[in-house]
Design a protein around this motif. Structure first.
Motif, PDB file in Angstrom:
ATOM      1  N   SER A  75      61.558 -59.924  -5.815  1.00 14.91           N
ATOM      2  CA  SER A  75      62.693 -59.418  -6.591  1.00 14.91           C
ATOM      3  C   SER A  75      62.531 -59.720  -8.076  1.00 14.91           C
ATOM      4  O   SER A  75      63.151 -59.073  -8.920  1.00 14.91           O
ATOM      5  CB  SER A  75      64.008 -60.022  -6.086  1.00 14.91           C
ATOM      6  OG  SER A  75      63.964 -61.439  -6.128  1.00 14.91           O
ATOM      7  N   HIS A  76      61.674 -60.694  -8.399  1.00 14.52           N
ATOM      8  CA  HIS A  76      61.407 -61.019  -9.806  1.00 14.52           C
ATOM      9  C   HIS A  76      60.556 -59.948 -10.485  1.00 14.52           C
ATOM     10  O   HIS A  76      60.454 -59.937 -11.724  1.00 14.52           O
ATOM     11  CB  HIS A  76      60.679 -62.365  -9.916  1.00 14.52           C
ATOM     12  CG  HIS A  76      61.489 -63.530  -9.462  1.00 14.52           C
ATOM     13  ND1 HIS A  76      60.957 -64.791  -9.280  1.00 14.52           N
ATOM     14  CD2 HIS A  76      62.799 -63.631  -9.135  1.00 14.52           C
ATOM     15  CE1 HIS A  76      61.902 -65.618  -8.871  1.00 14.52           C
ATOM     16  NE2 HIS A  76      63.021 -64.933  -8.776  1.00 14.52           N
TER      17      HIS A  76
ATOM     18  N   LYS B 294      65.120 -55.033  -8.633  1.00 16.01           N
ATOM     19  CA  LYS B 294      65.537 -56.446  -8.584  1.00 16.01           C
ATOM     20  C   LYS B 294      65.849 -56.883  -7.161  1.00 16.01           C
ATOM     21  O   LYS B 294      66.706 -57.736  -6.922  1.00 16.01           O
ATOM     22  CB  LYS B 294      66.750 -56.711  -9.499  1.00 16.01           C
ATOM     23  CG  LYS B 294      66.572 -56.235 -10.928  1.00 16.01           C
ATOM     24  CD  LYS B 294      65.374 -56.866 -11.593  1.00 16.01           C
ATOM     25  CE  LYS B 294      65.200 -56.409 -13.030  1.00 16.01           C
ATOM     26  NZ  LYS B 294      63.901 -56.854 -13.609  1.00 16.01           N
ATOM     27  N   THR B 295      65.124 -56.279  -6.190  1.00 11.94           N
ATOM     28  CA  THR B 295      65.285 -56.651  -4.788  1.00 11.94           C
ATOM     29  C   THR B 295      63.914 -56.938  -4.192  1.00 11.94           C
ATOM     30  O   THR B 295      62.885 -56.596  -4.765  1.00 11.94           O
ATOM     31  CB  THR B 295      65.944 -55.524  -3.961  1.00 11.94           C
ATOM     32  OG1 THR B 295      65.058 -54.398  -3.924  1.00 11.94           O
ATOM     33  CG2 THR B 295      67.273 -55.092  -4.566  1.00 11.94           C
TER      34      THR B 295
ATOM     35  N   ASP C 251      63.645 -57.027   2.521  1.00  9.40           N
ATOM     36  CA  ASP C 251      64.136 -58.387   2.292  1.00  9.40           C
ATOM     37  C   ASP C 251      63.316 -59.444   3.020  1.00  9.40           C
ATOM     38  O   ASP C 251      63.374 -60.629   2.674  1.00  9.40           O
ATOM     39  CB  ASP C 251      65.608 -58.483   2.701  1.00  9.40           C
ATOM     40  CG  ASP C 251      66.511 -57.640   1.816  1.00  9.40           C
ATOM     41  OD1 ASP C 251      66.239 -57.583   0.598  1.00  9.40           O
ATOM     42  OD2 ASP C 251      67.473 -57.036   2.326  1.00  9.40           O
TER      43      ASP C 251
ATOM     44  N   GLY D 251      75.472 -53.792  -2.685  1.00 10.88           N
ATOM     45  CA  GLY D 251      75.343 -53.662  -4.131  1.00 10.88           C
ATOM     46  C   GLY D 251      74.538 -52.467  -4.578  1.00 10.88           C
ATOM     47  O   GLY D 251      74.207 -52.343  -5.761  1.00 10.88           O
TER      48      GLY D 251
ATOM     49  N   ASN E  12      71.171 -50.427  -8.542  1.00 11.26           N
ATOM     50  CA  ASN E  12      71.633 -51.755  -8.135  1.00 11.26           C
ATOM     51  C   ASN E  12      72.797 -52.136  -9.048  1.00 11.26           C
ATOM     52  O   ASN E  12      72.597 -52.465 -10.216  1.00 11.26           O
ATOM     53  CB  ASN E  12      70.487 -52.764  -8.256  1.00 11.26           C
ATOM     54  CG  ASN E  12      70.803 -54.092  -7.598  1.00 11.26           C
ATOM     55  OD1 ASN E  12      71.962 -54.438  -7.387  1.00 11.26           O
ATOM     56  ND2 ASN E  12      69.764 -54.851  -7.282  1.00 11.26           N
TER      57      ASN E  12
ATOM     58  N   ASN F  59      75.362 -54.431  -8.178  1.00 14.45           N
ATOM     59  CA  ASN F  59      75.965 -55.757  -8.008  1.00 14.45           C
ATOM     60  C   ASN F  59      75.138 -56.592  -7.030  1.00 14.45           C
ATOM     61  O   ASN F  59      75.518 -56.761  -5.880  1.00 14.45           O
ATOM     62  CB  ASN F  59      77.412 -55.631  -7.515  1.00 14.45           C
ATOM     63  CG  ASN F  59      78.131 -56.978  -7.471  1.00 14.45           C
ATOM     64  OD1 ASN F  59      77.735 -57.915  -8.157  1.00 14.45           O
ATOM     65  ND2 ASN F  59      79.169 -57.072  -6.655  1.00 14.45           N
ATOM     66  N   HIS F  60      74.015 -57.103  -7.522  1.00 13.30           N
ATOM     67  CA  HIS F  60      73.168 -57.991  -6.708  1.00 13.30           C
ATOM     68  C   HIS F  60      72.819 -57.364  -5.362  1.00 13.30           C
ATOM     69  O   HIS F  60      72.870 -58.023  -4.321  1.00 13.30           O
ATOM     70  CB  HIS F  60      73.854 -59.354  -6.497  1.00 13.30           C
ATOM     71  CG  HIS F  60      74.285 -60.015  -7.772  1.00 13.30           C
ATOM     72  ND1 HIS F  60      73.394 -60.509  -8.696  1.00 13.30           N
ATOM     73  CD2 HIS F  60      75.525 -60.234  -8.297  1.00 13.30           C
ATOM     74  CE1 HIS F  60      74.054 -61.017  -9.727  1.00 13.30           C
ATOM     75  NE2 HIS F  60      75.340 -60.859  -9.510  1.00 13.30           N
TER      76      HIS F  60
ATOM     77  N   THR G 267      70.674 -55.732  -2.268  1.00 12.84           N
ATOM     78  CA  THR G 267      69.471 -56.141  -1.556  1.00 12.84           C
ATOM     79  C   THR G 267      68.677 -54.900  -1.157  1.00 12.84           C
ATOM     80  O   THR G 267      69.182 -53.777  -1.237  1.00 12.84           O
ATOM     81  CB  THR G 267      69.819 -56.930  -0.287  1.00 12.84           C
ATOM     82  OG1 THR G 267      70.523 -56.056   0.616  1.00 12.84           O
ATOM     83  CG2 THR G 267      70.698 -58.134  -0.612  1.00 12.84           C
TER      84      THR G 267
END
Length: 298
Positions: A21-22, A27-28, A71, A247, A260, A262-263, A265
């Motif tokens: 995610s980094h 960002k997932t 994930d 999100g 994305n 809101n955070h 996945t």
């Protein structure tokens, strides 16, 4: 015996159980068992040969812009090529390493008054990813400008493929079929007027900014264009803009994007994708196939 790759290759930057995610544009994404950042072809060859000999799963990632990592993360070794980013110009040919940003290649071409790459001025991927996916936009495609690519086969053998051997198609190249790693590509361009090249790039980037949700994390265009249709229009006509799971949301600015908000996945992304596919099929009888590459463990 479990091999510690950090000890095995002390000269290569390697991380263990590193969250992807980094690095992904969404960002997932879960962790990579091992994540390596080779700085040159020799280091890529060491890693690829080692994975091959050890029968270790190997995954290659560039800018991770048109990618969803599940994930559960990715087993084995993941190589990110972005440390390999040299770009050079010889006459009308631009040669770029696989990890170079496609956008940077277009800027170098512009600065040398070379035309042909304007269409890619806003494509956020790497050169390797562009060759792998035959990336395109605004009527242009990578296949129209790449004369050859240097690749590495899964056993570490290096070879050159010309345009025909790359077997480009819609969001396809032969690199997808043979498990190879793109090392670099040659772009065959033409002399042009720098002011005209700049104007076209600026125009396309302005059009992109006006239509696309560039202010939020996304994986770019999610679905391939169905024959005779536009994915974004089908999704819009199905009333799906703003549809949210967790999100992740179908963009209210461009229906072909999932953002994305809101955070979110990767599972949220996949839930939205599956809902969109089912709804569009139920309403219009059209199957939407993903353009975005979906990889990793559940």
């Amino acid at each position: 015996m479990t091999v510690n790759l950090i000890d095995q290759f002390p000269e290569i930057e390697i991380k263990q159980n590193e969250p992807l995610s980094h690095y992904t544009n969404t960002k997932t994404g879960g962790p990579a068992d091992w994540l390596a950042f080779p700085a040159n072809v020799d280091q890529v060859q060491q890693l690829v040969t080692f994975a091959h000999d050890q029968k270790m799963p190997l995954t290659i990632i560039g800018n991770a812009s048109n990618l969803i990592v599940k994930d559960g993360g990715i087993a084995g070794l993941v190589i990110i090529t972005t440390a390999m980013k040299e770009i050079s110009v010889h006459d009308t040919t631009v040669t770029a390493d696989a990890g170079a940003a496609y956008i940077d290649v277009t800027k170098v071409a512009r600065d040398h008054s070379l035309t042909g790459l304007e269409f890619a001025a806003g494509i956020p991927g790497s050169v390797g990813g562009a060759v792998f996916m035959n990336a395109g936009a605004y009527g242009g495609e990578t296949q129209f400008v790449v004369s050859k690519a240097t690749i590495m086969l899964p056993d570490g053998t290096i070879k050159e493929l010309n345009n025909q051997e790359l077997d480009f198609g819609y969001r396809h190249s032969s690199v997808q079929d043979n498990g190879a790693v793109v090392l670099s590509a040659d772009f065959q361009l033409k002399k042009g007027d720098q002011a005209a090249i700049t104007a076209k790039m600026d125009d396309l980037n302005a059009r992109r900014a006006a239509k696309q949700p560039l202010d939020l994390p996304s994986c770019g265009s999610v679905f391939k264009r169905p024959k005779g249709y536009y994915a974004g229009k089908l999704i819009h006509d199905a009333g799906l803009q703003g549809y949210t799971s967790g999100g992740a949301q179908v963009s209210t600015k461009h229906a072909g994007f999932i953002v994305n908000i809101n955070h979110g996945t990767a599972t949220d992304y996949l839930n939205v994708i599956h809902h969109v596919q089912k709804t569009v099929h139920d309403k219009f009888g059209v199957d939407l196939h993903t353009e975005v590459r979906i990889i990793g463990r559940d």
